[in-house]
Scaffold this motif. Structure first.
Motif, short mmCIF file in Angstrom:
data_model
loop_
_atom_site.label_atom_id
_atom_site.label_comp_id
_atom_site.label_asym_id
_atom_site.label_seq_id
_atom_site.Cartn_x
_atom_site.Cartn_y
_atom_site.Cartn_z
N VAL A 11 -3.86 -17.02 -10.24
CA VAL A 11 -4.12 -16.73 -8.96
C VAL A 11 -2.76 -16.61 -8.49
CG1 VAL A 11 -4.69 -17.90 -6.81
CG2 VAL A 11 -6.09 -18.24 -8.67
N LEU A 12 -1.74 -17.15 -8.78
CA LEU A 12 -0.28 -16.95 -8.34
C LEU A 12 0.11 -15.45 -8.80
CD1 LEU A 12 0.93 -20.33 -8.94
CD2 LEU A 12 0.72 -19.35 -6.68
N ASP A 13 -0.37 -15.21 -10.04
CA ASP A 13 0.08 -13.87 -10.37
C ASP A 13 -0.60 -12.75 -9.40
OD1 ASP A 13 1.78 -14.46 -12.49
OD2 ASP A 13 -0.08 -14.47 -14.07
N PHE A 14 -1.83 -12.96 -8.98
CA PHE A 14 -2.59 -12.12 -8.31
C PHE A 14 -1.80 -12.01 -6.84
CE2 PHE A 14 -5.67 -11.62 -4.90
CZ PHE A 14 -6.06 -10.44 -5.04
N GLY A 15 -1.35 -13.44 -6.44
CA GLY A 15 -0.62 -13.40 -5.12
C GLY A 15 0.51 -12.56 -5.29
N LEU A 16 1.30 -12.71 -6.11
CA LEU A 16 2.49 -11.88 -6.27
C LEU A 16 2.25 -10.17 -6.46
CD1 LEU A 16 4.35 -13.89 -9.00
CD2 LEU A 16 5.22 -13.59 -6.59
N SER A 17 1.19 -9.92 -7.15
CA SER A 17 0.80 -8.49 -6.83
C SER A 17 0.38 -8.10 -5.38
CB SER A 17 -0.63 -8.25 -7.77
OG SER A 17 -1.78 -8.78 -7.34
N VAL A 18 -0.11 -9.08 -4.54
CA VAL A 18 -0.45 -8.90 -3.22
C VAL A 18 0.72 -8.70 -2.23
CG1 VAL A 18 -1.54 -9.69 -1.21
CG2 VAL A 18 -2.88 -9.80 -3.52
N ILE A 19 1.60 -9.30 -2.53
CA ILE A 19 2.87 -9.38 -1.65
C ILE A 19 3.97 -8.40 -2.05
CG2 ILE A 19 4.86 -10.98 -0.64
CD1 ILE A 19 1.93 -11.84 0.13
N ASP A 20 4.23 -7.53 -1.15
CA ASP A 20 5.34 -6.35 -1.49
C ASP A 20 6.46 -6.97 -1.69
OD1 ASP A 20 3.22 -4.62 -1.40
OD2 ASP A 20 3.60 -4.18 0.84
N GLY A 21 7.33 -6.40 -2.19
CA GLY A 21 8.96 -6.67 -2.47
C GLY A 21 9.73 -6.86 -1.52
N ASP A 22 9.25 -6.12 -0.22
CA ASP A 22 10.08 -6.33 1.00
C ASP A 22 9.82 -7.64 1.77
OD1 ASP A 22 7.30 -5.52 1.69
OD2 ASP A 22 8.13 -4.28 3.37
N ARG A 23 8.78 -8.43 1.22
CA ARG A 23 8.58 -9.64 1.82
C ARG A 23 9.32 -10.73 0.80
NH1 ARG A 23 2.16 -9.61 2.85
NH2 ARG A 23 2.93 -11.53 3.77
N SER A 24 10.51 -10.91 0.81
CA SER A 24 11.13 -11.52 -0.18
C SER A 24 11.11 -13.05 0.12
CB SER A 24 12.70 -11.30 -0.13
OG SER A 24 13.34 -11.33 0.91
N GLU A 25 10.83 -13.46 1.33
CA GLU A 25 10.68 -14.84 1.42
C GLU A 25 9.60 -15.40 1.05
OE1 GLU A 25 10.42 -17.91 5.14
OE2 GLU A 25 11.84 -16.19 5.59
N GLN A 26 8.53 -14.75 1.16
CA GLN A 26 7.24 -15.14 0.46
C GLN A 26 7.12 -15.09 -0.76
OE1 GLN A 26 7.74 -13.02 3.21
NE2 GLN A 26 6.37 -13.52 5.28
N ARG A 27 7.41 -13.94 -1.26
CA ARG A 27 7.59 -13.69 -2.90
C ARG A 27 8.35 -14.96 -3.61
NH1 ARG A 27 5.66 -9.57 -5.46
NH2 ARG A 27 6.92 -10.04 -7.51
#
Length: 153
Positions: free
Chosen positions: A105-121
């Motif tokens: 699920v966390l891998d999926f979350g990482l695929s959803v969050i773009d690289g420009d959202r560094s804090e969330q990533r």
């Protein structure tokens, strides 16, 4: 059951409750650890632990499904239960399977969050690292446990 055995059974009930089970699960498991004979009928268990036979049947089925206890063979139609060797290892493996799903699920979350959202990533990556570490460490711990158990037999 003597008073000290009763205290042990009750204390295990509280521990099982803290681990997410029910108090009766812990009490049943504890009694099966120390009772003689090591296999007991539902009727005997219900009387000894002071709960209804229906409640005891439900709890015994739950513990049987988790791999903590099993039905003992008997010539009679009654259900008799006993502790299973390796029950806690099985419980840990089931919990680890859930942790592994968390990694997916966390891998999926990482695929959803773009690289420009560094804090969330960053938060997702830290959380994923924690769960990856937990899986690795728990796998190693279970291997160490098996060696330890086999060595001390």
């Amino acid at each position: 059951m003597d008073p000290r055995e009763s205290e042990f059974v009750d204390r295990m009930g509280l521990i099982m409750e803290r681990l997410g089970g029910t108090r009766t699960m812990g009490r049943l498991y504890a009694w099966l650890l120390i009772c003689d004979p090591p296999d007991q009928s539902l009727t005997d268990l219900a009387v000894e632990l002071g709960v209804s036979k229906t409640a005891m049947s439900t709890v015994a089925r739950q513990l049987e499904l988790t791999g903590m206890i099993e039905r003992a063979p008997t010539a009679k139609r009654e259900h008799r239960y006993r502790v299973v060797s390796g029950g806690w290892t099985h419980v840990m493996q089931v919990q680890l399977a859930a942790v592994r799903q968390t990694l997916d699920v966390l891998d999926f979350g990482l695929s959803v969050i773009d690289g420009d959202r560094s804090e969330q990533r960053g938060r997702l990556e830290e959380t994923r690292k924690f769960f990856a570490f937990t899986v690795q460490d728990a796998d190693e711990m279970l291997q160490r446990w098996e060696k330890y158990r086999d060595k001390s037999d």
